[in-house]
Design an enzyme around this catalytic site. Sequence first.
Site, short mmCIF file in Angstrom:
data_model
loop_
_atom_site.label_atom_id
_atom_site.label_comp_id
_atom_site.label_asym_id
_atom_site.label_seq_id
_atom_site.Cartn_x
_atom_site.Cartn_y
_atom_site.Cartn_z
N ASN A 109 0.86 -1.18 0.00
CA ASN A 109 0.00 0.00 0.00
C ASN A 109 0.89 1.23 0.00
O ASN A 109 1.72 1.39 0.89
CB ASN A 109 -0.90 0.00 1.24
CG ASN A 109 -1.68 1.29 1.44
OD1 ASN A 109 -1.94 1.70 2.56
ND2 ASN A 109 -2.04 1.96 0.36
N CYS A 244 -0.13 10.66 5.90
CA CYS A 244 -1.07 11.22 4.92
C CYS A 244 -2.30 11.74 5.64
O CYS A 244 -3.09 10.98 6.18
CB CYS A 244 -1.47 10.14 3.92
SG CYS A 244 -2.82 10.64 2.85
N TYR A 250 -10.55 11.36 4.58
CA TYR A 250 -11.43 10.56 3.73
C TYR A 250 -11.24 9.04 3.81
O TYR A 250 -12.21 8.30 3.94
CB TYR A 250 -11.27 11.01 2.27
CG TYR A 250 -11.89 10.06 1.28
CD1 TYR A 250 -13.27 10.07 1.05
CD2 TYR A 250 -11.12 9.12 0.61
CE1 TYR A 250 -13.85 9.18 0.18
CE2 TYR A 250 -11.71 8.22 -0.28
CZ TYR A 250 -13.06 8.25 -0.49
OH TYR A 250 -13.64 7.36 -1.35
N ASP A 354 -16.52 15.91 2.68
CA ASP A 354 -15.16 15.71 3.21
C ASP A 354 -14.09 16.29 2.29
O ASP A 354 -13.05 16.73 2.76
CB ASP A 354 -14.89 14.22 3.46
CG ASP A 354 -15.05 13.39 2.22
OD1 ASP A 354 -14.07 13.22 1.49
OD2 ASP A 354 -16.18 12.92 1.96
N CYS A 390 -1.06 13.89 -5.84
CA CYS A 390 -0.40 13.07 -4.83
C CYS A 390 0.54 12.09 -5.53
O CYS A 390 0.14 11.43 -6.48
CB CYS A 390 -1.43 12.28 -4.03
SG CYS A 390 -0.66 11.18 -2.83
N CYS A 441 1.83 14.75 5.86
CA CYS A 441 2.01 15.18 4.48
C CYS A 441 0.75 15.92 4.09
O CYS A 441 -0.35 15.37 4.14
CB CYS A 441 2.22 13.98 3.56
SG CYS A 441 2.31 14.48 1.82
#
Length: 470
Positions: A109, A244, A250, A354, A390, A441
């Site tokens: 991931n 993150c 979210y 959001d 990103c 970040c």
Amino acid sequence: MDQGVKHYCGIFGVYGHADAARLTGLGLNALQHRGEESCGIAVGDGSTIRVHKGMGQVSEVFDRPEIFDRLAGHLAIGHNRYSTTGSDTAANAQPYVAECRGHIAVAHNGNLVNTAALRSEMQEDGAIFQTSSDSEVILHLIAKSRQTSIGDRVMDAISRLKGAYSLVMSTEKHLIAARDPHGFRPLCLGQLGDAWIVASESCALDIISARYIRDIEPGELVVIDQNGLRTYFQDEEAPRRAHCIFEFIYFSRPDSMIFGDNVDKTRRKFGKQLAIEQPADADIVISVPDSSNTAALGYADQSGLRFELGLIRNHYVGRTFITPGQDSRAARVRVKFNPVRGVLKGKRVVIVEDSIVRGTTLRHLARMIREAGARQIHVRVSCPPIVSPCFYGIDFQTEKELIANEKTIEEIREHLGVDSLGYLSLDGMIKCAPNGDNHYCTACFDRQYPIPVEAAMGKLMLENGHHAAV
Ligand code: 5GP
Ligand code: MG
């Protein structure tokens, strides 16, 4: 073959349980929100690794009990993969399994920023690659290492990586978990009796009644085998944390604990802070279910306005981002949400969202809410304007697609067709997150990339080139 893999994913691992594969199936199911394009489980039984993977959600790929019967073994790793537009296929479903002095399976991931450089370096050495994915590069690096112990070999490999990675790996005998030194993506450690569990989010521990122990630390590598758990740290000087922040905004489920704190708590604070910064003269607060529910509750709480369920979401339609192309995205929004007319009619409505990425969701929802009879619509967004791509694993790939990069707030308001629009400030957001300053970040909001953007840009260009060729 997939090109330009963005690893926005869920990962899970078990060591020391007779039903490792089934536990992994359950864990992946709890992490389904992190990716529903493909999934897979690899199981080790001490002498070999077996894998089952395919396209679709966990319940589709693991749709018969016999599948689990075949996956016998005491250790397992699993992966849910998020799609990228235009990319196929089953070949890219993880875990990847390769043979190098025994078998190694890997589930990743995150998104590396130096894959291209590493790949060409290894190709010059004669390595052959079947995909452009980060995970294959990781496997090659492990295969190349001259170290003897598995911990040292994996450490050798991951110390070459730059970017975001939370990894769960296995051999026939070992479960291995690692997190990059910045700690971009979450990864936690739990226990179920004597068995060890690793998971992207703690909600996957809860579903199997495992106990949350702690996060895998940024820069930490954990190896678990019959001798227990050993931990190693990368010896490069630790960079600053760069969790993150979008995980809190979210991605992660509100019932999860990530980066050492509850998502629900932080997300609610975002909503409260938003109400302080961006009040609205209105009658009710509604959310865009499910992703903004928690922030909307925070907004309602702080503002004193009543929280109402003004939109009902159909849970059987996949996520808006999954289909390529703007048209089908819009169509998805229409089939996904329905207004509750009795709630909205004649009301001045605050709708808490959001995040706004391309603006598709809200533009369609605003029209729908207006048609349902709302008198005014005030959009409040529980993060700042997203202005920059990103490079570490989230699917905002180009500046062009980001509405806040092209338009001013007033232009966005007009585009959405609403009466007012207000975003949470960057400072306000950071203040709400655990540990605050210098732990996150926030590059998608402020272009401050924790890992140099040149390297990341190179990667993006490569990927876009590949995309064009697909
Ligand atoms: P937009 O419609 O503005 O392009 O995207 C914003 C909506 O998509 C919001 O409802 C938000 O909850 C959701 N969203 C934000 N980021 C992502 C993402 O990375 N993937 C998916 N599937 N949805 C996202
Ligand atoms: Mg949403």
